[in-house]
Write a protein that holds these residues in place. Structure first.
Motif, short mmCIF file in Angstrom:
data_model
loop_
_atom_site.label_atom_id
_atom_site.label_comp_id
_atom_site.label_asym_id
_atom_site.label_seq_id
_atom_site.Cartn_x
_atom_site.Cartn_y
_atom_site.Cartn_z
N GLU A 367 42.34 45.90 38.46
CA GLU A 367 43.30 45.58 39.52
C GLU A 367 43.01 46.39 40.77
N VAL A 368 42.68 47.67 40.59
CA VAL A 368 42.45 48.55 41.74
C VAL A 368 41.22 48.13 42.52
N PHE A 369 40.17 47.70 41.83
CA PHE A 369 39.00 47.20 42.57
C PHE A 369 39.35 45.97 43.39
N PHE A 370 40.20 45.10 42.87
CA PHE A 370 40.60 43.92 43.65
C PHE A 370 41.50 44.33 44.82
N LEU A 371 42.34 45.35 44.62
CA LEU A 371 43.12 45.88 45.74
C LEU A 371 42.19 46.43 46.82
N ARG A 372 41.16 47.13 46.39
CA ARG A 372 40.18 47.68 47.34
C ARG A 372 39.42 46.56 48.05
N ALA A 373 39.13 45.50 47.31
CA ALA A 373 38.44 44.36 47.94
C ALA A 373 39.30 43.77 49.05
N GLU A 374 40.60 43.64 48.80
CA GLU A 374 41.47 43.11 49.84
C GLU A 374 41.62 44.11 50.99
N ARG A 455 39.89 33.89 46.29
CA ARG A 455 39.00 34.35 45.22
C ARG A 455 39.47 35.70 44.66
N ILE A 456 39.77 36.63 45.57
CA ILE A 456 40.20 37.97 45.14
C ILE A 456 41.45 37.89 44.28
N ILE A 457 42.46 37.16 44.75
CA ILE A 457 43.73 37.13 44.04
C ILE A 457 43.61 36.34 42.74
N THR A 458 42.84 35.28 42.73
CA THR A 458 42.68 34.50 41.50
C THR A 458 42.04 35.36 40.42
N GLN A 459 41.00 36.09 40.77
CA GLN A 459 40.37 36.94 39.77
C GLN A 459 41.24 38.15 39.41
N LYS A 460 42.00 38.66 40.38
CA LYS A 460 42.92 39.75 40.04
C LYS A 460 43.99 39.26 39.08
N TRP A 461 44.47 38.06 39.30
CA TRP A 461 45.48 37.44 38.42
C TRP A 461 44.94 37.34 37.00
N ILE A 462 43.71 36.91 36.85
CA ILE A 462 43.11 36.83 35.52
C ILE A 462 43.03 38.22 34.90
N ALA A 463 42.62 39.21 35.69
CA ALA A 463 42.38 40.56 35.18
C ALA A 463 43.67 41.29 34.82
N MET A 464 44.78 40.98 35.47
CA MET A 464 46.03 41.72 35.22
C MET A 464 46.75 41.25 33.97
N TYR A 465 46.36 40.13 33.40
CA TYR A 465 47.00 39.65 32.18
C TYR A 465 47.05 40.76 31.14
#
Length: 543
Positions: A367-374, A455-465
């Motif tokens: 999740e943190v990597f996706f936050l950093r991506a955004e 893309r970022i949020i879709t993959q973050k959504w998958i990862a946070m499950y």
């Protein structure tokens, strides 16, 4: 007035204390009346090994994603029949109340009051007692962790309801004043400042010393890990407000990203997971004993469409349709059990992901990597890479968390063909829907802001499950991933089917015990305020 009972733990034996602080329903009523211990165990008797302060922390930590005392049903109401469903993760194969329930937007107050009541009774109250016992001065490192836990717990609550009682909590009196959400977030950031500064100071002065270790259900007393969690939590909250207050978001986000502050969650061992003290994962019971959870149709559309290698770790195959993964669309007219029980459920039989002793996930390095991506996408400093680089690191971190094969990871991150698939319900064609997104997996640096964000949020959504509350909040903030709307909307026009549910109304108990203040709180919801599920929160800007 309901008198609160909470438990204080010793490191080996469990001692139940009737430590009544404040009956919840009006949050801060009669605080001073209920702050005494009725067991005969004095604070002095518990003082030598810090039990008089530390003993409250197991309850606090196991009450965020709630299963304190392993009741399971409390978690089901707090999260499972709310955030887990609205996030697109899960959908019960149970026609609760004849399908007149949260899944069809006929909101059930007895269910939806749980997130409010549990947080105040089991997090805010014991933290207030920790403060009363002098932790800020006598044990600042304990108080720092209490502040981090309070922010983690209560940002979930304000992101459900909007305005909440916060700044006045524990001040006594007969009413509980609400703060507007913007002010609550401001306090969150200040409390994280205090916590990180205090822990960094303590670690520098006391290297290798941790009196908190015997009470710690996340990091075994490693204060440096708590600093990383606090910084990561700050980044989450900064991103959350980026649409409504870009300047403040950037300020707080860059503070979290500053390497001098102690770092962020970056590898699997950094993940914030709660376990120990007999805590059990409630999903195991709800799935295996109650058969009250199944895959959501949005998960099927996206994960099956992407041929996601994590899918077998997330869900078991549908027993009614062998060899397939099959979800249930939110708002379906679910027939009485066991009719829909053959759909996919959170993995427990095939890969045994969710067992009674599976730690409860609060936050991950992915999740943190996706936050950093955004953050990088928004032009913030110190994100540590380009949006595309950090996006790929987020996927790799998630795959590492779920022990995916390296070859699977490499094929996945370079896939520019796979897309979400149409949803087909083999039981009822009325629930069918074409796929709502055509977004692929591989990063496209030539895409516009919205394509990159999706893309970022879709993959973050998958990862946070399976942390559905946070996933629901991010869906509301961004509109991603594109989730199937309810099939049947029974909200009587208070919630727009296409826009989907934005918040939960205040509990009826607040209207009966704290009426004047809750009526003021409604006015804090913004223009044309109404205490309804279709009203947007402060940070939820139309997109």
């Amino acid at each position: 007035m309901k008198k609160l009972r909470f438990k204080l733990y010793k490191p080996v034996a469990v001692i139940a204390l009737a430590a009544g602080i404040l009956g919840l329903n009006a949050c801060t009523k009669n605080f001073e009346e209920y702050n005494t211990d009725n067991t005969g165990l004095t604070e002095d008797a518990l003082r030598p090994d810090f039990n008089y302060i530390g003993g409250f922390f197991p309850q606090i930590q196991s009450s965020i994603y709630f299963n304190f005392n392993n009741t399971n049903s409390d978690f089901q109401l707090q999260q499972n029949l709310m955030g887990d469903v609205y996030s697109g993760y899960l959908m019960p194969p149970n026609n609760f109340r004849g399908n007149i329930n949260n899944m069809t937007y006929s909101l059930v107050d007895d269910w939806n009051a749980s997130a409010f009541n549990l947080a105040y009774n089991n997090v805010m109250a014991p933290i207030a007692e920790v403060k009363r016992r002098g932790a800020p001065a006598k044990a600042p490192e304990f108080w720092a962790i209490a502040l981090i836990l309070r922010v983690e717990a209560m940002h979930r609550v304000t992101d459900i309801y909007g305005p909440i009682p916060y700044s006045s909590y524990g001040s006594g009196g007969t009413t509980s004043a609400y703060d507007k959400q913007e002010d609550v977030y401001t306090r969150f950031f200040k409390e994280l400042d205090t916590a990180v500064t205090s822990l960094n100071t303590y670690v520098a002065a006391n290297p290798g010393v941790s009196l908190f270790s015997k009470f710690d259900m996340l990091y075994g007393g490693d204060y440096k890990q708590w600093i990383k969690f606090a910084n990561s939590l700050r980044l989450r909250l900064a991103i959350r407000i980026s649409n409504v207050n870009a300047a403040k978001a950037k300020e707080e986000g860059e503070k979290a990203l500053d390497p001098a502050k102690g770092g962020l969650l970056e590898v699997t061992r950094d993940n914030a997971n709660v376990s120990g003290f007999g805590l059990k994962n409630p999903l195991f019971t709800i799935v295996t004993s109650w058969t009250d959870n199944a895959m959501n149709a949005s998960m099927e559309s996206i994960l099956v469409g992407y041929k996601d290698p994590r899918l077998p770790k997330y869900f078991d195959h549908a027993t009614a349709y062998p060899g397939t993964y099959k979800g249930i669309r939110i708002g379906s007219q679910v027939t009485a059990k066991p009719d829909y029980n053959g759909y996919s459920v959170p993995a427990n039989a095939e890969t045994k992901t969710f067992r009674a002793n599976t730690p409860i996930q609060l936050m991950t390095s992915a999740e943190v990597f996706f936050l950093r991506a955004e953050a990088a996408l928004r032009g913030w400093n110190n994100a540590g890479g380009t949006p595309g680089e950090l996006y790929e690191k987020g996927m790799r971190a998630s795959f590492a968390q779920w022990d995916a094969a390296p070859a699977d990871v490499n094929a996945y991150v370079t896939d520019d063909i796979s897309k979400p698939i149409d949803y087909v319900d083999p039981r009822n064609a009325a629930n069918n829907s074409p796929a709502l997104s055509k977004i692929t997996i591989k990063w496209n640096d030539a895409g516009d802001f919205n394509e990159k964000l999706e893309r970022i949020i879709t993959q973050k959504w998958i990862a946070m499950y399976p942390e559905g509350q946070e996933a629901w909040s991010e869906f509301r903030r961004t509109g991603y991933p594109r989730l199937f709307p309810v099939v049947n909307n029974l909200s009587n026009g208070t919630i727009n089917t296409d826009i989907q549910i934005r918040r939960i109304p205040f509990p009826n108990t607040e209207y009966t015990s704290n009426k004047a203040e809750v009526q003021k709180a409604i006015l804090l919801l913004g223009p044309n305020p109404k205490d309804e599920g279709g009203v947007r929160l402060w940070w939820d800007i139309p997109h």
